[in-house]
Scaffold this motif. Sequence first.
Motif, PDB file in Angstrom:
ATOM      1  N   ALA A 119      39.594  43.524  53.265  1.00 17.84           N
ATOM      2  CA  ALA A 119      40.200  42.730  52.196  1.00 17.84           C
ATOM      3  C   ALA A 119      40.843  43.709  51.222  1.00 17.84           C
ATOM      4  O   ALA A 119      40.209  44.662  50.778  1.00 17.84           O
ATOM      5  CB  ALA A 119      39.151  41.880  51.490  1.00 17.84           C
ATOM      6  N   ILE A 120      42.125  43.476  50.918  1.00 16.44           N
ATOM      7  CA  ILE A 120      42.875  44.339  50.006  1.00 16.44           C
ATOM      8  C   ILE A 120      43.166  43.538  48.742  1.00 16.44           C
ATOM      9  O   ILE A 120      43.683  42.426  48.816  1.00 16.44           O
ATOM     10  CB  ILE A 120      44.195  44.820  50.641  1.00 16.44           C
ATOM     11  CG1 ILE A 120      43.931  45.464  51.997  1.00 16.44           C
ATOM     12  CG2 ILE A 120      44.917  45.781  49.695  1.00 16.44           C
ATOM     13  CD1 ILE A 120      45.200  45.778  52.778  1.00 16.44           C
ATOM     14  N   TYR A 121      42.830  44.118  47.599  1.00 17.27           N
ATOM     15  CA  TYR A 121      42.942  43.428  46.313  1.00 17.27           C
ATOM     16  C   TYR A 121      43.953  44.146  45.419  1.00 17.27           C
ATOM     17  O   TYR A 121      44.075  45.364  45.462  1.00 17.27           O
ATOM     18  CB  TYR A 121      41.597  43.437  45.579  1.00 17.27           C
ATOM     19  CG  TYR A 121      40.447  42.986  46.420  1.00 17.27           C
ATOM     20  CD1 TYR A 121      40.041  41.664  46.411  1.00 17.27           C
ATOM     21  CD2 TYR A 121      39.760  43.892  47.238  1.00 17.27           C
ATOM     22  CE1 TYR A 121      38.971  41.246  47.182  1.00 17.27           C
ATOM     23  CE2 TYR A 121      38.699  43.488  48.018  1.00 17.27           C
ATOM     24  CZ  TYR A 121      38.304  42.163  47.988  1.00 17.27           C
ATOM     25  OH  TYR A 121      37.256  41.755  48.764  1.00 17.27           O
ATOM     26  N   ARG A 122      44.601  43.377  44.578  1.00 13.90           N
ATOM     27  CA  ARG A 122      45.473  43.951  43.533  1.00 13.90           C
ATOM     28  C   ARG A 122      44.951  43.437  42.200  1.00 13.90           C
ATOM     29  O   ARG A 122      44.911  42.221  41.949  1.00 13.90           O
ATOM     30  CB  ARG A 122      46.917  43.531  43.751  1.00 13.90           C
ATOM     31  CG  ARG A 122      47.888  44.158  42.764  1.00 13.90           C
ATOM     32  CD  ARG A 122      49.298  43.816  43.155  1.00 13.90           C
ATOM     33  NE  ARG A 122      50.261  44.248  42.185  1.00 13.90           N
ATOM     34  CZ  ARG A 122      51.553  43.989  42.258  1.00 13.90           C
ATOM     35  NH1 ARG A 122      52.027  43.277  43.285  1.00 13.90           N
ATOM     36  NH2 ARG A 122      52.375  44.413  41.336  1.00 13.90           N
ATOM     37  N   GLN A 136      49.251  40.111  41.791  1.00 19.08           N
ATOM     38  CA  GLN A 136      48.172  40.545  40.900  1.00 19.08           C
ATOM     39  C   GLN A 136      47.070  39.490  40.919  1.00 19.08           C
ATOM     40  O   GLN A 136      47.350  38.289  40.989  1.00 19.08           O
ATOM     41  CB  GLN A 136      48.683  40.754  39.489  1.00 19.08           C
ATOM     42  CG  GLN A 136      49.529  42.008  39.354  1.00 19.08           C
ATOM     43  CD  GLN A 136      49.974  42.245  37.936  1.00 19.08           C
ATOM     44  OE1 GLN A 136      50.272  41.319  37.216  1.00 19.08           O
ATOM     45  NE2 GLN A 136      50.032  43.502  37.542  1.00 19.08           N
ATOM     46  N   GLU A 137      45.814  39.952  40.845  1.00 17.35           N
ATOM     47  CA  GLU A 137      44.621  39.095  40.906  1.00 17.35           C
ATOM     48  C   GLU A 137      44.594  38.274  42.190  1.00 17.35           C
ATOM     49  O   GLU A 137      44.303  37.082  42.172  1.00 17.35           O
ATOM     50  CB  GLU A 137      44.526  38.175  39.695  1.00 17.35           C
ATOM     51  CG  GLU A 137      44.278  38.929  38.407  1.00 17.35           C
ATOM     52  CD  GLU A 137      43.953  38.003  37.257  1.00 17.35           C
ATOM     53  OE1 GLU A 137      42.770  37.666  37.123  1.00 17.35           O
ATOM     54  OE2 GLU A 137      44.880  37.638  36.526  1.00 17.35           O
ATOM     55  N   ASP A 138      44.928  38.927  43.309  1.00 15.48           N
ATOM     56  CA  ASP A 138      44.910  38.234  44.595  1.00 15.48           C
ATOM     57  C   ASP A 138      44.330  39.168  45.658  1.00 15.48           C
ATOM     58  O   ASP A 138      44.072  40.342  45.397  1.00 15.48           O
ATOM     59  CB  ASP A 138      46.312  37.786  44.973  1.00 15.48           C
ATOM     60  CG  ASP A 138      46.295  36.624  45.951  1.00 15.48           C
ATOM     61  OD1 ASP A 138      45.196  36.146  46.329  1.00 15.48           O
ATOM     62  OD2 ASP A 138      47.381  36.169  46.336  1.00 15.48           O
ATOM     63  N   VAL A 139      44.126  38.639  46.838  1.00 13.22           N
ATOM     64  CA  VAL A 139      43.535  39.369  47.961  1.00 13.22           C
ATOM     65  C   VAL A 139      44.259  38.969  49.237  1.00 13.22           C
ATOM     66  O   VAL A 139      44.699  37.825  49.369  1.00 13.22           O
ATOM     67  CB  VAL A 139      42.014  39.077  48.070  1.00 13.22           C
ATOM     68  CG1 VAL A 139      41.736  37.595  48.209  1.00 13.22           C
ATOM     69  CG2 VAL A 139      41.369  39.856  49.204  1.00 13.22           C
TER      70      VAL A 139
END
Length: 105
Positions: free
Chosen positions: A29-32, A15-18
């Motif tokens: 870029a994939i984000y959560r 969570q809160e990462d890429v």
Amino acid sequence: MTNWVDACAADEIDQEDVVRFDHAGRTFAIYRSPDDEYFVTDGLCTHEKIHLADGLVIDDTIECPKHNGRFSYKTGEARGAPVCVNLKTYPVKVEGDRVMIGLGA
């Protein structure tokens, strides 16, 4: 028609990462998010083509590691100098434990 591409396991992104994902000569870029949602943008900063996956995620913002340009990873909106060109965003879905990116036909 959307061409869904298997990008990674959902639990590969905190969570809160890429994370960076390369496919067919392109970088994404994939984000959560903190709300456990996933988002996808182009992977390179529109300012100097630096990989955003090396940047810092703060709330719904990705900060480029080179000049601290900021974008909304949810909308791709550029949020101030030195960046002024928005990022392209892509549809994303989770099937089972896999993150899928929609890349067009």
